[in-house]
Design an enzyme around this catalytic site. Structure first.
Site, PDB file in Angstrom:
ATOM      1  N   LYS A  13       5.638   4.202 -46.530  1.00  0.00           N
ATOM      2  CA  LYS A  13       6.260   3.643 -45.572  1.00  0.00           C
ATOM      3  C   LYS A  13       7.036   4.563 -44.693  1.00  0.00           C
ATOM      4  CE  LYS A  13       9.984   1.144 -47.266  1.00  0.00           C
ATOM      5  NZ  LYS A  13      11.139   2.375 -47.148  1.00  0.00           N
ATOM      6  N   ARG A  88      16.703  -4.817 -45.609  1.00  0.00           N
ATOM      7  CA  ARG A  88      16.154  -4.761 -47.221  1.00  0.00           C
ATOM      8  C   ARG A  88      16.840  -6.009 -47.958  1.00  0.00           C
ATOM      9  NH1 ARG A  88      15.561   1.144 -48.143  1.00  0.00           N
ATOM     10  NH2 ARG A  88      14.596   1.458 -50.119  1.00  0.00           N
ATOM     11  N   ARG A 127       6.111  11.865 -57.001  1.00  0.00           N
ATOM     12  CA  ARG A 127       6.958  12.268 -55.499  1.00  0.00           C
ATOM     13  C   ARG A 127       8.124  12.714 -56.394  1.00  0.00           C
ATOM     14  NH1 ARG A 127       8.964   7.929 -51.142  1.00  0.00           N
ATOM     15  NH2 ARG A 127      10.475   7.331 -52.802  1.00  0.00           N
ATOM     16  N   ARG A 133      14.353  13.910 -56.050  1.00  0.00           N
ATOM     17  CA  ARG A 133      14.977  12.655 -55.947  1.00  0.00           C
ATOM     18  C   ARG A 133      15.502  12.044 -57.120  1.00  0.00           C
ATOM     19  NH1 ARG A 133      13.241   8.676 -50.897  1.00  0.00           N
ATOM     20  NH2 ARG A 133      14.294   7.210 -52.572  1.00  0.00           N
ATOM     21  N   ARG A 144      13.628  -0.024 -59.004  1.00  0.00           N
ATOM     22  CA  ARG A 144      13.589  -0.207 -57.467  1.00  0.00           C
ATOM     23  C   ARG A 144      12.603  -1.210 -57.101  1.00  0.00           C
ATOM     24  NH1 ARG A 144      12.905   5.488 -56.129  1.00  0.00           N
ATOM     25  NH2 ARG A 144      12.573   4.970 -53.991  1.00  0.00           N
TER      26      ARG A 144
HETATM   27  P1  AMP Z   1      14.997   4.778 -49.611  1.00  0.00           P
HETATM   28  O1  AMP Z   1      14.949   6.089 -49.117  1.00  0.00           O
HETATM   29  O2  AMP Z   1      14.505   3.893 -48.302  1.00  0.00           O
HETATM   30  O3  AMP Z   1      13.770   4.580 -50.619  1.00  0.00           O
HETATM   31  O4  AMP Z   1      16.432   4.402 -50.083  1.00  0.00           O
HETATM   32  C1  AMP Z   1      17.004   4.834 -51.240  1.00  0.00           C
HETATM   33  C2  AMP Z   1      17.903   4.094 -52.000  1.00  0.00           C
HETATM   34  O5  AMP Z   1      18.952   3.977 -50.996  1.00  0.00           O
HETATM   35  C3  AMP Z   1      17.609   2.648 -52.239  1.00  0.00           C
HETATM   36  O6  AMP Z   1      16.896   2.451 -53.216  1.00  0.00           O
HETATM   37  C4  AMP Z   1      18.981   1.918 -52.223  1.00  0.00           C
HETATM   38  O7  AMP Z   1      19.620   2.062 -53.083  1.00  0.00           O
HETATM   39  C5  AMP Z   1      19.800   2.553 -50.816  1.00  0.00           C
HETATM   40  N1  AMP Z   1      19.411   2.046 -49.427  1.00  0.00           N
HETATM   41  C6  AMP Z   1      18.720   2.418 -48.514  1.00  0.00           C
HETATM   42  N2  AMP Z   1      18.506   1.602 -47.668  1.00  0.00           N
HETATM   43  C7  AMP Z   1      19.146   0.268 -48.130  1.00  0.00           C
HETATM   44  C8  AMP Z   1      19.478  -0.561 -47.377  1.00  0.00           C
HETATM   45  N3  AMP Z   1      18.896  -1.170 -46.386  1.00  0.00           N
HETATM   46  N4  AMP Z   1      20.455  -1.416 -47.979  1.00  0.00           N
HETATM   47  C9  AMP Z   1      20.684  -1.361 -49.385  1.00  0.00           C
HETATM   48  N5  AMP Z   1      20.628  -0.096 -50.107  1.00  0.00           N
HETATM   49  C10 AMP Z   1      19.659   0.774 -49.242  1.00  0.00           C
END
Ligand code: AMP
Length: 186
Positions: A13, A88, A127, A133, A144
């Site tokens: 994404k 989310r 990844r 990460r 997740r």
């Molecule tokens: P991502 O880079 O989008 O995979 O986000 C990494 C982590 O950040 C997620 O697993 C959540 O713990 C947190 N996170 C990112 N965006 C959100 C959101 N909109 N709401 C809540 N937690 C978020």
């Protein structure tokens, strides 16, 4: 152009959101990146977020809504944006509607990208080996994905009811997937 990208972790994404932003010359806003930046600055928000992110859970809705209410009202957002990883949850989607009403803006389309679970875990662990990460290990990846199905997937129905949803298969060549998204937007 204002777009939302929804999809399970590992589906590509972020990659697609960036490519679509480049195509339209609009801003790429990833809440994951925003939170990781807070963590690297060791801010109060960052310290609290790190605990949650490392467990594979979601940072509380009010934290994200506060961050995005400020971010979306900034001048550089006027040219349009892709939201990557936000909203989310249903309360975040409702909060976003409220924020956008205040800004007299609306979303043009919601791109939902999907792939099967086995493929997603494989990609996430790969990844993790490359990105460093801390939330891309196999156990956290599974958590997740679980959080995605429970808390984020209901948004597909939410946006489908608003006639905004475009569903895309995330398995394939990156440029082909980008083209499919662009075809749906034209
Ligand atoms: P991502 O880079 O989008 O995979 O986000 C990494 C982590 O950040 C997620 O697993 C959540 O713990 C947190 N996170 C990112 N965006 C959100 C959101 N909109 N709401 C809540 N937690 C978020």
């Amino acid at each position: 152009m204002r777009l939302i990208f929804i999809g399970p972790p590992g589906v590509g994404k972020g990659t697609q959101a960036k490519r679509i932003c480049d195509h339209f010359g609009i801003l790429h806003l990833s809440t994951g990146d925003i939170l990781r930046e807070e963590i690297s600055q060791n801010s109060l928000v960052g310290q609290a977020a790190k605990q949650v992110i490392d467990k594979g859970e979601l940072v509380p809705d009010n934290v994200l809504l506060d961050i995005m209410a400020i971010r979306l009202s900034q001048n550089d957002c006027k040219k349009g944006y892709c939201l990557d990883g936000f909203p989310r949850t249903i309360p975040q989607a409702e909060g976003l509607e409220h924020i956008l009403r205040n800004l007299q803006q609306s979303i043009d389309a919601v791109i939902s990208i999907d792939a099967n679970e086995k493929e997603l875990i494989k990609r996430l662990v790969l990844r993790g080996n490359n990105s460093g990460r801390t939330d891309d290990t196999s156990d956290v990846a599974k958590q997740r994905l679980d959080v995605y199905w429970k808390q984020t997937a209901p948004l597909i129905e939410f946006y489908s009811r608003r006639n905004l949803l475009q569903s895309i298969n995330g398995v394939g060549e990156i440029p082909d997937i980008t083209q499919q998204i662009l075809n749906g937007l034209s």
